[in-house]
Write a protein that holds these residues in place. Structure first.
Motif, mmCIF file in Angstrom:
data_model
loop_
_atom_site.group_PDB
_atom_site.id
_atom_site.type_symbol
_atom_site.label_atom_id
_atom_site.label_comp_id
_atom_site.label_asym_id
_atom_site.label_seq_id
_atom_site.Cartn_x
_atom_site.Cartn_y
_atom_site.Cartn_z
ATOM 1 N N LEU A 173 0.832 -1.202 0.000
ATOM 2 C CA LEU A 173 0.000 0.000 0.000
ATOM 3 C C LEU A 173 0.865 1.250 0.000
ATOM 4 N N GLU A 174 1.876 1.289 0.861
ATOM 5 C CA GLU A 174 2.753 2.456 0.935
ATOM 6 C C GLU A 174 3.525 2.654 -0.373
ATOM 7 N N LYS A 175 3.927 1.542 -0.983
ATOM 8 C CA LYS A 175 4.642 1.624 -2.254
ATOM 9 C C LYS A 175 3.753 2.228 -3.334
ATOM 10 N N PHE A 176 2.489 1.781 -3.371
ATOM 11 C CA PHE A 176 1.565 2.307 -4.377
ATOM 12 C C PHE A 176 1.208 3.760 -4.085
ATOM 13 N N LEU B 230 -8.592 5.731 -0.809
ATOM 14 C CA LEU B 230 -8.119 4.611 -1.613
ATOM 15 C C LEU B 230 -8.216 3.281 -0.864
ATOM 16 N N PRO B 231 -7.643 3.153 0.370
ATOM 17 C CA PRO B 231 -7.805 1.879 1.094
ATOM 18 C C PRO B 231 -9.272 1.538 1.340
ATOM 19 N N LYS B 232 -10.073 2.560 1.613
ATOM 20 C CA LYS B 232 -11.497 2.329 1.846
ATOM 21 C C LYS B 232 -12.169 1.804 0.582
ATOM 22 N N ALA B 233 -11.793 2.341 -0.569
ATOM 23 C CA ALA B 233 -12.372 1.883 -1.827
ATOM 24 C C ALA B 233 -12.012 0.431 -2.103
ATOM 25 N N THR C 127 -3.095 -7.299 -1.173
ATOM 26 C CA THR C 127 -1.734 -7.212 -1.699
ATOM 27 C C THR C 127 -1.723 -7.403 -3.209
ATOM 28 N N MET C 128 -2.517 -8.371 -3.678
ATOM 29 C CA MET C 128 -2.598 -8.628 -5.121
ATOM 30 C C MET C 128 -3.112 -7.396 -5.864
ATOM 31 N N ILE C 129 -4.141 -6.760 -5.333
ATOM 32 C CA ILE C 129 -4.727 -5.590 -5.998
ATOM 33 C C ILE C 129 -3.736 -4.436 -6.036
ATOM 34 N N TYR C 130 -3.065 -4.162 -4.905
ATOM 35 C CA TYR C 130 -2.093 -3.064 -4.877
ATOM 36 C C TYR C 130 -0.922 -3.343 -5.814
ATOM 37 N N ASN C 131 -0.479 -4.594 -5.862
ATOM 38 C CA ASN C 131 0.625 -4.944 -6.753
ATOM 39 C C ASN C 131 0.253 -4.713 -8.212
ATOM 40 N N HIS C 132 -0.967 -5.121 -8.568
ATOM 41 C CA HIS C 132 -1.398 -4.948 -9.956
ATOM 42 C C HIS C 132 -1.577 -3.470 -10.302
ATOM 43 N N LEU C 133 -2.127 -2.692 -9.403
ATOM 44 C CA LEU C 133 -2.294 -1.265 -9.669
ATOM 45 C C LEU C 133 -0.939 -0.582 -9.815
ATOM 46 N N TYR C 134 0.004 -0.948 -8.952
ATOM 47 C CA TYR C 134 1.349 -0.370 -9.029
ATOM 48 C C TYR C 134 2.014 -0.759 -10.352
ATOM 49 N N SER C 135 1.884 -2.040 -10.704
ATOM 50 C CA SER C 135 2.506 -2.524 -11.936
ATOM 51 C C SER C 135 1.933 -1.819 -13.156
ATOM 52 N N PHE C 136 0.612 -1.628 -13.158
ATOM 53 C CA PHE C 136 -0.021 -1.004 -14.327
ATOM 54 C C PHE C 136 0.385 0.456 -14.475
ATOM 55 N N PHE C 137 0.201 1.266 -13.427
ATOM 56 C CA PHE C 137 0.477 2.697 -13.559
ATOM 57 C C PHE C 137 1.972 2.970 -13.669
ATOM 58 N N GLY C 138 2.794 2.111 -13.030
ATOM 59 C CA GLY C 138 4.239 2.308 -13.102
ATOM 60 C C GLY C 138 4.811 2.066 -14.481
ATOM 61 N N ARG C 139 4.200 1.174 -15.236
ATOM 62 C CA ARG C 139 4.780 0.828 -16.532
ATOM 63 C C ARG C 139 4.562 1.903 -17.586
ATOM 64 N N TYR C 140 3.563 2.772 -17.402
ATOM 65 C CA TYR C 140 3.267 3.786 -18.408
ATOM 66 C C TYR C 140 3.799 5.169 -18.031
ATOM 67 N N TYR C 141 4.367 5.315 -16.854
ATOM 68 C CA TYR C 141 4.815 6.628 -16.379
ATOM 69 C C TYR C 141 6.327 6.651 -16.323
#
Length: 647
Positions: A5-8, A46-49, A122-136
């Motif tokens: 979560l903190e990483k994302f 975000l965590p609440k969502a 953890t899976m959701i945060y990892n995927h969100l980080y992976s997705f937005f990180g790859r395009y920025y």
């Protein structure tokens, strides 16, 4: 999970440009007003969502699997006895063939394959980080579609016969010149630091190969204790011969940065400028490996990058990221092997996880798109004209204005510098009768060009008001400004009124001082050309012609992008001309190769078959152009000949 979560959240703060929170201009001023709201969303909403999405979907599947296991366990104990299950819930071997035993084993497998809450988050945060990180990357969203498992890239393709694609094809390239402006930030202790640009050597640095660097003027630092402001004067210019030796031949700007970080604080007195030193040396942030970055280093890098890097604005970030998120979910999140192992009745849970990622991801995309759309709006907005001047031939001006013109010394000095009119027999610059001589001179020199910049506004207003058709008198327009903005400004007045456009773009040889990101050099160049050529196409009349100079570095890419803009049936031909016989410094000299041919691509607004008769007239004697010097036959002469007898 907390680490993920903190990483994302850290990535989101970078996407929302939180590292620029202490800047107070342009888009940053707007962001600062919304920063508390965005921070609230990142840390709490975000965590609440994520929790709400899990409660609504995937956790329901987990609860169902646990409930089914508990029911199957109860049936086993009732039908087979207490010895059927051991302490860990493992079914005895002798009961596995029974009906109750089979149902229990299936329920136990399903429950084991159902992720618990922490693993799902953890899976959701990892995927969100992976997705937005790859395009920025470095402040921009790069249009790269990637298959993560195969480490390959894919492009959107609709079956065209030939399709030209580059990484920045759907973005505006917004950096065509250095930003010669000041830069200000405020440190934690309230000290305000100003990087003040004292001189920016622009004109002489339009020469190829003459790179410029940002250099702080260390001895001229100015600390004002009462206002708590520190001024760091800077130059933007080529290095001297001694500086070239001192900073080496590679990564010179980085060497200048390192030197400045060391010497700037040491220029200040600890007794009188302690707050300023503390402001510069206080920690702004940490690197990915935990190394501290001071306020001075962070903002000096920002300032240098602002003057040396390329910048892009996405034309439709919302559509791009939404489309890519769907692509990512189908190709990276949906794991058919794991779904098959979990069983068909668990597949619904996987789709619910994908839905949770998509819903949260789309909310983030909406936030990011608002920022990008605001920057796009600022870029597309027609810019103010800061100054307008006119050049008018003396012969078109009524003689009643001649006495005022005769007394304007700056205009006469300019004429003298250009045409040496002080060499006339009657002196125009001394003696009591010089004004009369000047008026007489004006009556005979009707082709002299008057520039209104030398006269006061009252005179200019009277002069312009004396003409009925100002456009016919001036017969031309010269605009000094950013080229995309200038072309955009011309659209309404000159749309489909221009019969010839000549373009001389940077050749992208790497030796002309035009700085690019290394990994997107050609892509940046293509975006620069494509953005502006599209606007130029709208200006051409139906039978208009486009000439574009280039050499062999980018010829093939330029030809394809022009075909894409105008149509491949608009290409007329390529003109060649002898440019130079000197070896260049982009690697050919080591092979003793001399590239002395350059090209002019010629295309029409309409199809080749619809153009009027067109021919090159080579029968006349070659004209001489003294100002061309070593370059031999001039490309402009080629274009001039191309028009002879064409219309």
């Amino acid at each position: 999970m907390n680490n993920q979560l903190e990483k994302f959240q850290s990535l989101l703060r970078e996407l929302f440009q939180f590292d620029c929170a202490d800047l107070d201009f342009g888009i940053y001023r707007i962001m600062n007003h919304k920063r508390d709201l965005i921070e609230e969303w990142i840390t709490r909403e975000l965590p609440k969502a994520i929790t709400n999405e899990l409660d609504r979907g995937a956790l329901g599947t987990i609860s169902q699997a646990a409930q089914e296991l508990e029911t199957a366990k109860r049936k086993v104990l009732e039908a087979l006895g207490d010895d059927a299950l051991d302490f860990n819930g493992v079914l005895s071997e002798k009961y596995r063939g029974t009906k109750a035993g089979k149902e229990y084993l299936i329920a136990r497998t399903n429950a084991a394959n159902a992720h618990d809450r922490n693993s799902l988050e953890t899976m959701i945060y990892n995927h969100l980080y992976s997705f937005f990180g790859r395009y920025y990357q470095d402040g921009d969203f790069i249009s790269k579609r990637r298959y993560s498992r195969q480490e390959r890239y894919a492009i959107p393709y609709n079956g065209e016969e030939i399709y030209l694609y580059w990484a920045n094809h759907d973005q505006y390239y917004v950096k065509t010149a250095e930003y010669f402006t000041d830069y200000t930030f405020t440190a934690l202790n309230g000290v305000t630091v100003h990087f003040k640009l004292q001189s920016a050597d622009i004109e002489q640095n339009n020469i190829k190969g003459n790179k410029r660097f940002l250099l702080p003027r260390l001895p001229e630092l100015d600390w004002n204790a009462s206002s708590r402001q520190l001024v760091i004067p800077c130059d933007y210019r080529p290095l001297t011969q001694q500086e070239n030796i001192a900073y080496g031949q590679k990564n010179q700007q980085d060497a200048i940065l390192t030197n400045s970080l060391e010497k700037i604080p040491r220029q200040l007195s600890p007794k009188t400028a302690a707050p300023a030193i503390a402001a510069l040396n206080s920690e702004k942030r940490k690197t990915s490996d935990g190394q501290p970055i001071t306020f001075l280093e962070h903002h000096l890098r920002q300032y240098m990058r602002r003057n040396t890097s390329d910048f892009f604005i996405h034309k439709n970030l919302n559509s791009f990221l939404s489309r890519e998120l769907d692509f990512y979910l189908k190709n990276d999140v949906m794991n058919l092997d794991e779904i098959e192992g979990a069983g068909e009745n668990r597949a619904e849970g996987w789709f619910q996880i994908m839905l949770a990622i998509r819903n949260v991801g789309n909310r983030i995309i909406e936030f990011l798109n608002q920022i990008e759309e605001f920057q796009k709006m600022l870029w597309e907005k027609r810019k103010f004209i800061t100054e307008t001047q006119y050049c008018i031939m003396i012969g078109a001006i009524a003689e009643g204005f001649y006495p005022d013109i005769a007394t304007c010394e700056s205009q006469w000095n300019e004429w003298n510098d250009m045409f040496h009119i002080d060499e006339e027999g009657d002196s125009l610059f001394s003696g009591k009768s010089s004004q009369k001589k000047r008026i007489a001179f004006l009556k005979t020199q009707t082709t002299l060009m008057l520039d209104t910049k030398h006269f006061d506004q009252s005179f200019v207003d009277r002069l312009l008001g004396s003409f009925d058709q100002l456009d016919e008198i001036t017969e031309g327009l010269l605009i000094r400004g950013e080229n995309w903005q200038a072309l955009n400004l011309l659209q309404e007045r000159y749309r489909e009124h221009v019969n010839c456009i000549y373009v001389d773009p940077p050749y992208n040889t790497g030796t002309d001082g035009f700085i690019y990101k290394d990994q997107y050099q050609h892509s940046t160049w293509l975006s620069l050309l494509e953005n502006r050529m599209v606007l130029g196409r709208h200006l051409l009349e139906n039978t208009g012609l486009l000439f574009c100079s280039i050499d062999d570095i980018e010829y093939h890419r330029l030809r394809v992008v022009l075909d894409r803009i105008l149509g491949d049936d608009r290409f007329i031909g390529t003109l060649t001309w002898i440019a130079t016989t000197q070896p260049d410094n982009i690697g050919r000299a080591r092979y003793n190769l001399q590239q002395n041919i350059e090209y002019v691509l010629l295309l029409g607004k309409c199809s080749r078959t619809q153009l009027p008769p067109f021919k090159l007239d080579s029968s006349g004697k070659e004209k001489k152009y003294p100002h061309i010097g070593k370059y031999g036959p001039c490309r402009f002469e080629i274009i001039e000949r191309a028009f002879e007898g064409a219309y």
